[in-house]
Every structure is written in structure tokens, then in C-alpha cells.
Design a protein around this motif. Structure first.
Motif, mmCIF file in Angstrom:
data_model
loop_
_atom_site.group_PDB
_atom_site.id
_atom_site.type_symbol
_atom_site.label_atom_id
_atom_site.label_comp_id
_atom_site.label_asym_id
_atom_site.label_seq_id
_atom_site.Cartn_x
_atom_site.Cartn_y
_atom_site.Cartn_z
ATOM 1 N N MET A 131 23.009 42.521 27.773
ATOM 2 C CA MET A 131 23.491 41.436 28.599
ATOM 3 C C MET A 131 24.939 41.712 28.992
ATOM 4 N N ARG A 132 25.241 41.485 30.262
ATOM 5 C CA ARG A 132 26.611 41.623 30.749
ATOM 6 C C ARG A 132 27.138 40.229 31.064
ATOM 7 N N ALA A 133 28.247 39.869 30.423
ATOM 8 C CA ALA A 133 28.840 38.548 30.611
ATOM 9 C C ALA A 133 30.253 38.676 31.146
ATOM 10 N N VAL A 134 30.583 37.801 32.080
ATOM 11 C CA VAL A 134 31.930 37.723 32.636
ATOM 12 C C VAL A 134 32.522 36.393 32.197
ATOM 13 N N ILE A 135 33.720 36.433 31.645
ATOM 14 C CA ILE A 135 34.425 35.215 31.252
ATOM 15 C C ILE A 135 35.606 35.060 32.201
ATOM 16 N N ASP A 191 27.895 43.006 26.684
ATOM 17 C CA ASP A 191 28.980 43.707 27.354
ATOM 18 C C ASP A 191 29.843 42.634 28.012
ATOM 19 N N VAL A 192 31.075 42.458 27.526
ATOM 20 C CA VAL A 192 31.924 41.345 27.949
ATOM 21 C C VAL A 192 33.060 41.838 28.842
ATOM 22 N N THR A 193 33.271 41.094 29.923
ATOM 23 C CA THR A 193 34.415 41.339 30.808
ATOM 24 C C THR A 193 35.247 40.075 30.862
ATOM 25 N N LEU A 194 36.528 40.205 30.572
ATOM 26 C CA LEU A 194 37.481 39.109 30.734
ATOM 27 C C LEU A 194 38.106 39.280 32.117
ATOM 28 N N LEU A 195 37.976 38.270 32.962
ATOM 29 C CA LEU A 195 38.402 38.365 34.358
ATOM 30 C C LEU A 195 39.495 37.356 34.659
ATOM 31 N N HIS A 196 40.591 37.835 35.205
ATOM 32 C CA HIS A 196 41.649 36.954 35.717
ATOM 33 C C HIS A 196 41.875 37.309 37.174
ATOM 34 N N VAL A 197 41.995 36.291 38.021
ATOM 35 C CA VAL A 197 42.254 36.518 39.440
ATOM 36 C C VAL A 197 43.523 35.774 39.830
ATOM 37 N N ALA A 198 44.484 36.508 40.359
ATOM 38 C CA ALA A 198 45.725 35.917 40.856
ATOM 39 C C ALA A 198 45.575 35.670 42.353
ATOM 40 N N PRO A 199 46.000 34.510 42.827
ATOM 41 C CA PRO A 199 45.880 34.238 44.260
ATOM 42 C C PRO A 199 46.884 35.057 45.058
ATOM 43 N N SER A 200 46.434 35.649 46.138
ATOM 44 C CA SER A 200 47.334 36.437 46.975
ATOM 45 C C SER A 200 48.072 35.566 47.983
ATOM 46 N N ASP A 201 47.584 34.371 48.257
ATOM 47 C CA ASP A 201 48.226 33.522 49.263
ATOM 48 C C ASP A 201 49.601 33.025 48.823
ATOM 49 N N ARG A 245 41.932 36.367 21.112
ATOM 50 C CA ARG A 245 41.186 35.183 20.659
ATOM 51 C C ARG A 245 39.690 35.469 20.556
ATOM 52 N N LEU A 246 39.176 36.272 21.478
ATOM 53 C CA LEU A 246 37.753 36.615 21.450
ATOM 54 C C LEU A 246 37.422 37.497 20.257
ATOM 55 N N ALA A 247 38.332 38.370 19.873
ATOM 56 C CA ALA A 247 38.211 39.222 18.685
ATOM 57 C C ALA A 247 36.957 40.102 18.716
ATOM 58 N N ARG A 248 36.732 40.736 19.851
ATOM 59 C CA ARG A 248 35.636 41.684 19.993
ATOM 60 C C ARG A 248 35.948 42.587 21.181
ATOM 61 N N PRO A 249 35.284 43.718 21.282
ATOM 62 C CA PRO A 249 35.559 44.599 22.422
ATOM 63 C C PRO A 249 35.217 43.909 23.744
ATOM 64 N N ALA A 250 36.103 44.087 24.705
ATOM 65 C CA ALA A 250 35.883 43.510 26.031
ATOM 66 C C ALA A 250 36.713 44.279 27.046
ATOM 67 N N GLU A 251 36.168 44.397 28.243
ATOM 68 C CA GLU A 251 36.911 44.990 29.345
ATOM 69 C C GLU A 251 37.804 43.904 29.939
ATOM 70 N N MET A 252 39.040 44.250 30.226
ATOM 71 C CA MET A 252 39.966 43.293 30.826
ATOM 72 C C MET A 252 40.202 43.693 32.279
ATOM 73 N N VAL A 253 39.911 42.763 33.194
ATOM 74 C CA VAL A 253 40.022 43.034 34.624
ATOM 75 C C VAL A 253 40.949 42.006 35.257
ATOM 76 N N ALA A 254 41.982 42.495 35.935
ATOM 77 C CA ALA A 254 42.890 41.631 36.694
ATOM 78 C C ALA A 254 42.699 41.948 38.169
ATOM 79 N N ARG A 255 42.435 40.913 38.948
ATOM 80 C CA ARG A 255 42.238 41.081 40.386
ATOM 81 C C ARG A 255 43.222 40.200 41.136
ATOM 82 N N ARG A 256 43.349 40.469 42.422
ATOM 83 C CA ARG A 256 44.188 39.678 43.315
ATOM 84 C C ARG A 256 43.368 39.373 44.567
#
Length: 153
Positions: A1-5, A28-38, A81-92
Motif C-alpha cells: 500500500m502506498r499512502a500519502v500524508i 510505503d509512506v510519503t509525507l507531502l508538504h506543498v508551499a503556495p507559489s502565489d 513524530r511518525l517514527a517510521r521510514p517515509a519519503e519526504m516531498v516538498a512541492r511548490r
């Protein structure tokens, strides 16, 4: 399972805590943060609106560097806080579109209500509503904090 948080400034703790409970150890966990470009675009045009005057640029790092640093710090806090392997993705970009794009191929998106902390339709902000309506995968919508069930709708 692939999960996005979806990691957002005011609600990330609730998403991470719920993910720790519901996701299996093989997810398979991905932590996703998106910064607004506007925001950056509006700030860059601010000097041009001062009746033709062009004051010197403000001292300190540019807005983009500050936003990237904050996004990285938020993702690191969520990862700890999640305390497990996760991919960290920052987008704009346009937040809701970037979240949907990041969910392509995912099985689950975990996000939090971001509106008023009470029952009713205003418990979802417009970006969260858009993502909820158009997500290409299953969605787990969590309350970022305990809602008062005694508040009239």
C-alpha cells in the motif's frame, strides 16, 4: 500500500497520529508538504505598486529560501513524530493541484479538516474540499483536534 500524508501547518499532527494507527508496517509512506507559489509572486510585485518608487530589497534571505527551510523543518518534525521510514516531498505551486498530482498511483491520502473546528460544511477549507472531491485514491479525512459535538450545526 502506498499512502500519502498531506502535511499542512495547522493540521499535520492529527494526520501523522492517525497514520501511525491505521497504516500497516509494510506501507510505503510519503509525507507531502506543498508551499503556495502565489504568495511569493504577490510579494515580488509589492515594490512595483509603490507609485513607481523602487526601495532597496529587504535585508535577509529571499522569501523562497525561507519557505523551503520552513517546509523542510515541518517535514522533519512530521517524520520524527511518525517514527517510521517515509519519503519526504516538498512541492511548490497551486496547493490543491500539487496534492492531487502527488497522489497519482497512491492507494490512500490522509488529510485533515482545515476549516472551523465544529460540525458542518465549514469544517473544510476550499483547497481541502477540492482535493477531497477529486482525489484519485481513497481518502482518510481526520479531525486535527477533538471537535466539540455539542456545538449546534
Amino acid at each position: 500500500m502506498r499512502a500519502v500524508i498531506w502535511i499542512a501547518e495547522d493540521t499535520w499532527e492529527g494526520c501523522v497520529d492517525r497514520a501511525a494507527v491505521v497504516l500497516g508496517s509494510n506501507a510505503d509512506v510519503t509525507l507531502l508538504h506543498v508551499a503556495p507559489s502565489d504568495v511569493e509572486e504577490m510579494a515580488s510585485h509589492g515594490r512595483a505598486r509603490l507609485l513607481g518608487r523602487h526601495p532597496p530589497p529587504p535585508p535577509g534571505p529571499p522569501l523562497r529560501a525561507i519557505a523551503e527551510e520552513e517546509a523542510h523543518a515541518l517535514l522533519e518534525a512530521a517524520h520524527a513524530r511518525l517514527a517510521r521510514p517515509a519519503e519526504m516531498v516538498a512541492r511548490r505551486g497551486k496547493i490543491e493541484r500539487e496534492v492531487l498530482e502527488a497522489c497519482a498511483g497512491a492507494d490512500l491520502l490522509i488529510l485533515a479538516r482545515d476549516g472551523e473546528p465544529r460540525l458542518g460544511p465549514k469544517s473544510l477549507g476550499p483547497r481541502t474540499r477540492f482535493v477531497l472531491d477529486h482525489a484519485p485514491c481513497q481518502v482518510l479525512l481526520v479531525w486535527p483536534e477533538e471537535v466539540s459535538r455539542n456545538v449546534p450545526i
